[in-house]
Structure formats: C-alpha cells, structure tokens
Design a protein around this motif. Structure first.
Motif, mmCIF file in Angstrom:
data_model
loop_
_atom_site.group_PDB
_atom_site.id
_atom_site.type_symbol
_atom_site.label_atom_id
_atom_site.label_comp_id
_atom_site.label_asym_id
_atom_site.label_seq_id
_atom_site.Cartn_x
_atom_site.Cartn_y
_atom_site.Cartn_z
ATOM 1 N N PHE A 284 73.528 -62.714 72.690
ATOM 2 C CA PHE A 284 73.491 -62.947 71.243
ATOM 3 C C PHE A 284 72.627 -64.155 70.902
ATOM 4 N N MET A 285 72.783 -65.246 71.654
ATOM 5 C CA MET A 285 72.009 -66.450 71.383
ATOM 6 C C MET A 285 70.511 -66.225 71.640
ATOM 7 N N MET A 286 70.175 -65.449 72.670
ATOM 8 C CA MET A 286 68.765 -65.143 72.910
ATOM 9 C C MET A 286 68.165 -64.373 71.737
ATOM 10 N N GLY A 287 68.939 -63.446 71.198
ATOM 11 C CA GLY A 287 68.437 -62.676 70.061
ATOM 12 C C GLY A 287 68.250 -63.521 68.818
ATOM 13 N N VAL A 288 69.249 -64.345 68.501
ATOM 14 C CA VAL A 288 69.176 -65.187 67.309
ATOM 15 C C VAL A 288 68.028 -66.195 67.413
ATOM 16 N N SER A 289 67.755 -66.687 68.621
ATOM 17 C CA SER A 289 66.728 -67.726 68.786
ATOM 18 C C SER A 289 65.317 -67.225 68.507
ATOM 19 N N MET A 290 65.133 -65.915 68.383
ATOM 20 C CA MET A 290 63.808 -65.379 68.072
ATOM 21 C C MET A 290 63.481 -65.432 66.579
ATOM 22 N N ILE A 291 64.494 -65.589 65.740
ATOM 23 C CA ILE A 291 64.264 -65.557 64.293
ATOM 24 C C ILE A 291 63.341 -66.681 63.823
ATOM 25 N N PRO A 292 63.503 -67.941 64.286
ATOM 26 C CA PRO A 292 62.598 -68.998 63.813
ATOM 27 C C PRO A 292 61.127 -68.755 64.130
ATOM 28 N N LEU A 293 60.828 -67.938 65.130
ATOM 29 C CA LEU A 293 59.428 -67.681 65.458
ATOM 30 C C LEU A 293 58.696 -66.973 64.325
ATOM 31 N N LEU A 294 59.451 -66.268 63.480
ATOM 32 C CA LEU A 294 58.829 -65.587 62.337
ATOM 33 C C LEU A 294 58.263 -66.581 61.332
ATOM 34 N N LEU A 295 58.723 -67.831 61.390
ATOM 35 C CA LEU A 295 58.291 -68.858 60.444
ATOM 36 C C LEU A 295 57.242 -69.793 61.029
ATOM 37 N N VAL A 296 56.795 -69.519 62.250
ATOM 38 C CA VAL A 296 55.898 -70.440 62.937
ATOM 39 C C VAL A 296 54.586 -70.593 62.171
ATOM 40 N N GLY A 297 54.130 -71.867 62.058
ATOM 41 C CA GLY A 297 52.871 -72.116 61.369
ATOM 42 C C GLY A 297 51.895 -72.953 62.161
ATOM 43 N N ASN A 298 52.393 -73.626 63.214
ATOM 44 C CA ASN A 298 51.520 -74.467 64.027
ATOM 45 C C ASN A 298 52.101 -74.583 65.428
ATOM 46 N N LEU A 299 51.314 -75.127 66.341
ATOM 47 C CA LEU A 299 51.725 -75.207 67.737
ATOM 48 C C LEU A 299 52.905 -76.152 67.983
ATOM 49 N N PRO A 300 52.992 -77.323 67.359
ATOM 50 C CA PRO A 300 54.170 -78.172 67.590
ATOM 51 C C PRO A 300 55.478 -77.504 67.179
ATOM 52 N N PHE A 301 55.484 -76.836 66.020
ATOM 53 C CA PHE A 301 56.687 -76.127 65.590
ATOM 54 C C PHE A 301 57.035 -75.021 66.584
ATOM 55 N N LEU A 302 56.028 -74.300 67.048
ATOM 56 C CA LEU A 302 56.244 -73.235 68.024
ATOM 57 C C LEU A 302 56.836 -73.788 69.313
ATOM 58 N N ALA A 303 56.325 -74.925 69.776
ATOM 59 C CA ALA A 303 56.813 -75.512 71.020
ATOM 60 C C ALA A 303 58.295 -75.864 70.922
ATOM 61 N N VAL A 304 58.698 -76.465 69.803
ATOM 62 C CA VAL A 304 60.107 -76.825 69.614
ATOM 63 C C VAL A 304 60.978 -75.578 69.546
ATOM 64 N N ALA A 305 60.532 -74.588 68.787
ATOM 65 C CA ALA A 305 61.315 -73.356 68.637
ATOM 66 C C ALA A 305 61.500 -72.653 69.976
ATOM 67 N N LEU A 306 60.467 -72.607 70.801
ATOM 68 C CA LEU A 306 60.590 -71.936 72.092
ATOM 69 C C LEU A 306 61.458 -72.732 73.068
ATOM 70 N N PHE A 307 61.390 -74.069 73.006
ATOM 71 C CA PHE A 307 62.272 -74.869 73.871
ATOM 72 C C PHE A 307 63.739 -74.579 73.555
#
Length: 412
Positions: A284-307
C-alpha cells in the motif's frame, strides 16, 4: 556495522559468498538502464531503448525460473556457469550490434539471449537459508541482502549512466557484463556453502507456482515491477528534458538509498504480528508513494519524492522472502524466490515499454502516470489476494514451523 549484522558473518564462508553475490547482482541495476542510455545516446529512440530493456526483462522472466528449478535439482555450480556464458556472449553481441548499427532484429535477438542471466539474489538467499533456517538470524540475513540489493541500485545506475554518457555509450553495459562474470564464477567456486541439491523423480514434483500464496506474491510484484521499470525510463527522459541527463543516475540512486536506509533499520527489528499484514501495508505504501510524482516539476523535487518512495521497498521485499518460505516446499525454495524476481522482471518490461511509448508521444512528465497507475494496481491485487497469504500451507518451506511457534508463544 550493528552487532546483529556482524553476527551473521560468524558462519564460515558467509563473507565470501555474500561478496560474490554483490558483484554478480550489479548487472541487475546496470544492464537495463545501461541499454536505455546506450541506445538513446546512439539513436535518440527512447521507444526502441525501452523495448530492448523490456525484452531483456521478459526473457529473464521466462528463463530465470527454469534455471533456478534446475539449480534446486542439480546444484548452483553445474547450472549457473553455462547459463552465464550464454548471457555474456549475448551481451557482447548486443554491444556490437548497437555500435555498428546492425538491424533492430539483431538487437532484440541478443537482448532475448541476455535473459539467461541467473538470479544471483535467489542463490545467495538460498545459501543464507541453508545456514540459518529456523533461526532469528535468517530475518537479519534477508534484511542484509535487501540492503545489498539497494546498494547495487544506488551505485549501479550512477556507474552505468555515468560511463555511458562521459566515456562511450557501450561502457555501462560492458562493465555490467564484467561484474556478472566475476560474481558468478567466484560464487560457484565456493562449494562448501552451496546448498545441497534436491533431485526429484521423473515426475518432477511440479512447479513452485502451484502454491496459491506464491501466485499472489508474483502477481502483485508484476505491478510493482511496472513501477520500477517506468520510474527508471521516465527519470532518464525527464532529466534529459531538464538538460541534465547524467543527473538521472543520482536521482535514481536516491530512490534506492531510501530503500537501503529502511532495510538497514528493519533488519535490526524483531517484527511482531502477522507478516501478511506487514506485507500488505508495504505494498500500500509503495502505491501511495507514486502519487507525488504526478506533481514533479524539477529534479530536486523528484529526488526528494523518490527517496521517500524508496522507504517502503526493502521492508516489503524482506517480508516477501519470509512469506515465500511459508508457501513453497524447501526443495523448491530457489525457484520460489526466482518467481518473485520473475514477476518483477515482467513488470519492469511492461513499465519500461509503456513508459517509453508515453514519453515519445506525450513527454516525460506524462510518463509518471505509468508508475502511479501501476501502484494502484499493486494495491488492488494485494488486497484481493490477502486471504491466500494468511493460510500458509502445512509442511511447506523453512519457516512454517517457525510461524506456528510464534503463534503458540503469543497465545501462551
């Protein structure tokens, strides 16, 4: 290293086979992303790059369980060396075909043959199970190996993408093949810790996939693998759109680093309660953690979201390995573990292919919709199959008795 991890290596030969497994698993994180980087560098075709990566994953999904089934019957040394030689020859053919611009069908034939690469993670976990079966140390051993997996995914993409972008396009996959050769031949030279084979009669005894619990785990990890495959391809393309393609390796390393941190902590714990519930929570947590990637706008935000997303991976994988032992016969343990890797490989193939097509048609940001949908599918499959996991089959695996003992102590 904390004392529970240090204590693991009191067993003779454990340091050597774990080190060999680390080297042999580096191609797991280097080959697919290396092929994507190489082909995109040489041709600019992300669709072709994703399809080749998918071909490698699908071929490994089809061949891997058969290799592991033969390992259970005949032993690691007799099976792994010839299988690895086939994969190495195919890797050389793929690099030559890409470099000299041979027809696409040659690339796909070579990519398919690379699928004979053995599942080193399953081989190492089988060795740990032979050493610590029925003891608390086995949980720590599985946690340690999950951390090793993530370390491979931290450094593998950095090395593969970095070499292919800074040196020459074929450098990443070439080094992956070298790691595979060294790891497998070093591992199979260590006979003292090799698990005893379990020869079967002519009827063969069936496949481990007859277990309903294993079917649920594999089906769920097809969707989970789709997340991983899509994230890899989309992240490379997104970094390229941002003008920093080489930074994709660092971003993907942070994804693995989150899992590595979680795995280290989880290995120090002695989890209580139902492993099936922990597994379902992890999915469940793996699935939910993918939602913020839809809002990604730059590489620093992406790095934090993936961590943050990576924090759910290792605990879920560790619990999965424990569940496999509860749902498959001991004589089919390597095959059972490989079937989960097969599910992941099928998912990676789907994710990388679909993501490549979406990127080519709609851009990299749209590609992050693929892991988001895949996460929702993984959660749905996990919930639907939960009841099968809550009933371990009697007489199966190495921890069924352990499971019963835990319940009896809890009742007492």
């Amino acid at each position: 290293m904390p004392s529970p991890y240090r204590a693991l290596f009191a067993a003779p030969g454990s340091r050597r086979f774990s080190a060999a497994g680390f080297l042999g698993r580096m191609p797991l994180s280097m080959m697919g992303i290396g092929v994507v980087t190489m082909v995109s560098q040489l041709t600019g075709r992300y669709g072709l790059a994703g399809a080749l990566s998918a071909t490698i994953a699908l071929s490994a999904a089809a061949i891997g369980p058969q290799i592991s089934r033969m390992v259970d019957r005949h032993g690691q040394r007799r099976v792994l060396r010839p299988a690895t030689l086939v994969a190495l020859v195919a890797s050389a053919g793929l690099l030559l075909a890409a470099h000299f611009e041979w027809p696409d069908w040659v690339l796909f034939v070579c990519a398919a043959a690379i699928g004979s690469v053995p599942s080193l993670g399953a081989m190492i976990r089988a060795r740990w199970a032979a050493v610590y079966r029925g003891t608390p140390q086995l949980h720590t051993a599985y946690s340690f190996e999950s951390v090793v997996d993530e370390v491979c995914f931290i450094f593998g993409p950095i090395i593969s993408i970095g070499l292919s972008t800074a040196w020459f396009p074929e450098a990443g996959p070439l080094l992956a093949a070298c790691f595979l050769a060294v790891g497998v031949f070093w591992l199979t030279a260590q006979r003292a810790t090799e698990p005893e084979p379990h020869p079967r009669d002519r009827k063969g005894g069936g496949t481990a996939m007859r277990s309903p619990g294993l079917q649920v785990l594999v089906a769920t990890f097809v969707a989970t693998g789709t997340i991983f495959g899509a994230v890899d391809v989309v992240t490379v393309a997104f970094a390229d759109e941002q003008g920093h393609k080489a930074a994709a390796s660092v971003v993907l390393a942070l994804y693995a680093a989150g899992s590595c941190v979680a795995g280290l902590v989880f290995g120090l714990l002695r989890p209580q309660g139902s492993p099936e519930r922990r597994w379902l929570l992890g999915v469940f947590m793996m699935g939910v953690s993918m939602i913020p990637l839809l809002l990604v706008g730059n590489l620093p935000f992406l790095a934090v979201a993936l961590f943050v997303a990576g924090l759910a991976i290792a605990p879920t994988m560790i619990t999965t390995m424990s569940l496999i032992e509860e749902h498959v016969p001991r004589a089919q343990l390597t095959e059972g573990m490989t079937w989960v890797s097969t599910g992941l490989a099928v998912g990676v193939a789907l994710g990388s292919s679909i993501a490549g097509w979406v990127i080519d048609s709609a851009g990299a940001r749209a590609g992050y919709g693929v892991p988001a949908v895949s996460g929702a599918v993984a959660v749905a499959v996990g919930f639907l199959g939960y009841r099968r996991l809550s009933r371990p089959a009697p007489g199966r695996g190495g921890t069924v008795e352990q499971h019963s003992e835990r319940e009896e102590r809890h009742v007492a």
